[in-house]
Design a protein around this motif. Sequence first.
Motif, PDB file in Angstrom:
ATOM      1  N   SER A  72       1.947  12.469 -24.991  1.00  0.00           N
ATOM      2  CA  SER A  72       2.956  12.794 -24.188  1.00  0.00           C
ATOM      3  C   SER A  72       4.294  12.703 -24.724  1.00  0.00           C
ATOM      4  O   SER A  72       5.232  13.688 -24.701  1.00  0.00           O
ATOM      5  CB  SER A  72       3.325  11.779 -23.003  1.00  0.00           C
ATOM      6  N   GLY A  73       4.591  11.959 -25.865  1.00  0.00           N
ATOM      7  CA  GLY A  73       5.740  11.942 -26.745  1.00  0.00           C
ATOM      8  C   GLY A  73       5.764  13.200 -27.617  1.00  0.00           C
ATOM      9  O   GLY A  73       6.800  13.693 -27.623  1.00  0.00           O
ATOM     10  N   ILE A  74       4.577  13.524 -27.972  1.00  0.00           N
ATOM     11  CA  ILE A  74       4.661  14.928 -28.946  1.00  0.00           C
ATOM     12  C   ILE A  74       5.102  15.868 -27.911  1.00  0.00           C
ATOM     13  O   ILE A  74       5.821  16.630 -28.411  1.00  0.00           O
ATOM     14  CB  ILE A  74       3.305  15.087 -29.477  1.00  0.00           C
ATOM     15  N   ALA A  97      -0.576  21.880 -28.587  1.00  0.00           N
ATOM     16  CA  ALA A  97      -1.427  20.974 -29.046  1.00  0.00           C
ATOM     17  C   ALA A  97      -1.518  19.604 -28.287  1.00  0.00           C
ATOM     18  O   ALA A  97      -2.375  19.003 -27.905  1.00  0.00           O
ATOM     19  CB  ALA A  97      -1.264  20.946 -30.394  1.00  0.00           C
ATOM     20  N   GLY A  98      -0.379  18.875 -28.097  1.00  0.00           N
ATOM     21  CA  GLY A  98      -0.225  17.614 -27.470  1.00  0.00           C
ATOM     22  C   GLY A  98      -0.467  17.879 -25.990  1.00  0.00           C
ATOM     23  O   GLY A  98      -1.336  16.893 -25.443  1.00  0.00           O
ATOM     24  N   SER A  99      -0.246  18.959 -25.229  1.00  0.00           N
ATOM     25  CA  SER A  99      -0.616  19.128 -24.261  1.00  0.00           C
ATOM     26  C   SER A  99      -2.344  19.225 -23.850  1.00  0.00           C
ATOM     27  O   SER A  99      -2.836  18.797 -22.822  1.00  0.00           O
ATOM     28  CB  SER A  99      -0.050  20.352 -23.138  1.00  0.00           C
ATOM     29  N   LEU A 104      -7.430  16.850 -22.592  1.00  0.00           N
ATOM     30  CA  LEU A 104      -8.774  16.427 -23.065  1.00  0.00           C
ATOM     31  C   LEU A 104      -8.808  14.803 -22.748  1.00  0.00           C
ATOM     32  O   LEU A 104     -10.273  14.300 -22.300  1.00  0.00           O
ATOM     33  CB  LEU A 104      -8.952  16.449 -24.594  1.00  0.00           C
ATOM     34  N   GLN A 105      -7.910  13.986 -22.693  1.00  0.00           N
ATOM     35  CA  GLN A 105      -7.941  12.659 -22.428  1.00  0.00           C
ATOM     36  C   GLN A 105      -8.109  12.463 -20.864  1.00  0.00           C
ATOM     37  O   GLN A 105      -8.933  11.509 -20.491  1.00  0.00           O
ATOM     38  CB  GLN A 105      -6.538  12.033 -22.713  1.00  0.00           C
ATOM     39  N   GLY A 106      -7.554  13.279 -20.015  1.00  0.00           N
ATOM     40  CA  GLY A 106      -7.788  13.228 -18.534  1.00  0.00           C
ATOM     41  C   GLY A 106      -9.181  13.788 -18.416  1.00  0.00           C
ATOM     42  O   GLY A 106      -9.700  13.086 -17.601  1.00  0.00           O
ATOM     43  N   TYR A 107      -9.801  14.764 -18.941  1.00  0.00           N
ATOM     44  CA  TYR A 107     -11.126  14.820 -18.974  1.00  0.00           C
ATOM     45  C   TYR A 107     -12.185  13.776 -19.299  1.00  0.00           C
ATOM     46  O   TYR A 107     -13.125  13.476 -18.697  1.00  0.00           O
ATOM     47  CB  TYR A 107     -11.366  16.390 -19.611  1.00  0.00           C
TER      48      TYR A 107
END
Length: 114
Positions: A72-74, A97-99, A104-107
């Motif tokens: 999120s910071g990125i 890329a950060g998004s 991917l983290q949510g997945y």
Amino acid sequence: MSKLRFDATTGTKAFTALLLLVALVSVVRLVFEQGVGGLLEGLAILYLVGVLFIGVFRDITQTARWRVAFFSGIVVWSLTNYFLAGGDQFSLMLGVAGSVMLVLQGYQYMQAGE
């Protein structure tokens, strides 16, 4: 005979502390040069480096919460840099890329819940 042993953890912590110091100096310079725009970009930089610093020193960089905070910071830093500081396409691509990493983290979170 004593051997000099390189400890990767200590080296990483020293590098992260040096990075935080450089970020603080850079933010001060940004604020003096750019005013409010520099302050907004500086806050995003300090958040990103602060999350990295905390993650490395508390050894929590492998947790999902830390990754979400870092990515999120990125995203915030790259978009701030792109829109306020007249950034280039690299800033925009870093935000994308950060998004993607956040998605991917949510997945992974959704998959672990099943």
